[in-house]
Design an enzyme around this catalytic site. Structure first.
Site, PDB file in Angstrom:
ATOM      1  N   ASP A   7      36.481  38.890  47.537  1.00  0.00           N
ATOM      2  CA  ASP A   7      36.290  37.965  48.659  1.00  0.00           C
ATOM      3  C   ASP A   7      35.541  36.760  48.096  1.00  0.00           C
ATOM      4  O   ASP A   7      34.318  36.791  47.972  1.00  0.00           O
ATOM      5  CB  ASP A   7      35.492  38.633  49.779  1.00  0.00           C
ATOM      6  CG  ASP A   7      35.230  37.690  50.940  1.00  0.00           C
ATOM      7  OD1 ASP A   7      36.092  36.837  51.229  1.00  0.00           O
ATOM      8  OD2 ASP A   7      34.153  37.801  51.562  1.00  0.00           O
ATOM      9  N   GLU A  73      41.382  37.218  48.585  1.00  0.00           N
ATOM     10  CA  GLU A  73      41.625  36.539  49.861  1.00  0.00           C
ATOM     11  C   GLU A  73      42.155  35.132  49.631  1.00  0.00           C
ATOM     12  O   GLU A  73      41.695  34.427  48.736  1.00  0.00           O
ATOM     13  CB  GLU A  73      40.329  36.471  50.674  1.00  0.00           C
ATOM     14  CG  GLU A  73      40.537  35.927  52.076  1.00  0.00           C
ATOM     15  CD  GLU A  73      39.280  36.015  52.920  1.00  0.00           C
ATOM     16  OE1 GLU A  73      38.880  37.136  53.281  1.00  0.00           O
ATOM     17  OE2 GLU A  73      38.694  34.967  53.199  1.00  0.00           O
ATOM     18  N   ASP A 145      30.182  40.507  52.745  1.00  0.00           N
ATOM     19  CA  ASP A 145      31.093  40.073  51.683  1.00  0.00           C
ATOM     20  C   ASP A 145      31.702  41.268  50.957  1.00  0.00           C
ATOM     21  O   ASP A 145      32.883  41.269  50.631  1.00  0.00           O
ATOM     22  CB  ASP A 145      30.356  39.153  50.701  1.00  0.00           C
ATOM     23  CG  ASP A 145      29.882  37.883  51.380  1.00  0.00           C
ATOM     24  OD1 ASP A 145      30.720  37.161  51.941  1.00  0.00           O
ATOM     25  OD2 ASP A 145      28.663  37.611  51.345  1.00  0.00           O
TER      26      ASP A 145
END
Length: 186
Positions: A7, A73, A145
């Site tokens: 991420d 992502e 996160d």
């Protein structure tokens, strides 16, 4: 199969590593790579230094946990174009670290990950944290996160099975002369 989820973030990049055995998922590790604050030696405005920390941090995670596949992502377009550009640079550093480590990287949007994990593409972070905890049988909720990174790894672990099944079901050869809209070849 061991899967690493990333991420990306310029201040804090989350990572999560899971193991998939059949249909069972097992937690391996998770955490964050911080580019600001005590111990980093990087000033808030030192963008190249922060990019280096992300690159080296992701490489270290890959070396330590030896994943076979990775997922990252996809950056969304923010209201603030400057923030989007900065986030894109952090993502680029993470992607470069993954591909120079020899990993194939799957990419998912936050909406796809949330839909896969929670069942609702507009779920909030606390819902993602709780579902990741449940899916991996963790004793507590992971940080935001790290939970997103674990969610990306879980999403890919489930999706990769579908991709493999589709590849086996068709004997069509991959075309390299055509292009998708936007210039992506297939």
């Amino acid at each position: 199969m061991r899967v690493l989820g990333i991420d990306p973030g310029l201040q804090c990049t989350g990572f999560g590593v899971i193991e998939k055995e059949g249909n069972a998922l097992h937690y391996v590790a998770s955490g964050t790579i911080r580019t600001t604050g005590a111990g980093t030696g990087i000033a808030q405005g030192d963008l190249p230094g922060r990019i280096r920390i992300i690159f080296e941090g992701v490489r270290e995670v890959v070396e330590r946990y030896q994943p076979q596949q990775a997922s990252c992502e996809i950056v969304f377009v923010n209201v603030n174009p400057q923030s989007t550009l900065l986030l894109g640079q952090a993502r680029g550093a993470a992607l470069a670290a993954l591909v120079t480590s020899g990993l194939a990287v799957a990419e998912y949007t936050a909406l796809q990950m949330k839909k896969s994990i929670v069942g609702n593409g507009h779920a909030d972070k606390s819902q993602v944290q709780e579902m990741v905890k449940r899916l991996l049988n963790l004793p507590g909720v992971p940080g935001k996160d790290a939970a997103d990174a674990l969610g990306l790894a879980i999403t890919h672990a489930h999706a990769s099975s579908s991709f493999e099944a589709m590849a086996k079901a068709t004997d069509l050869k991959r075309r390299t002369h055509a292009q998708f809209k936007g210039g992506r070849t297939y």
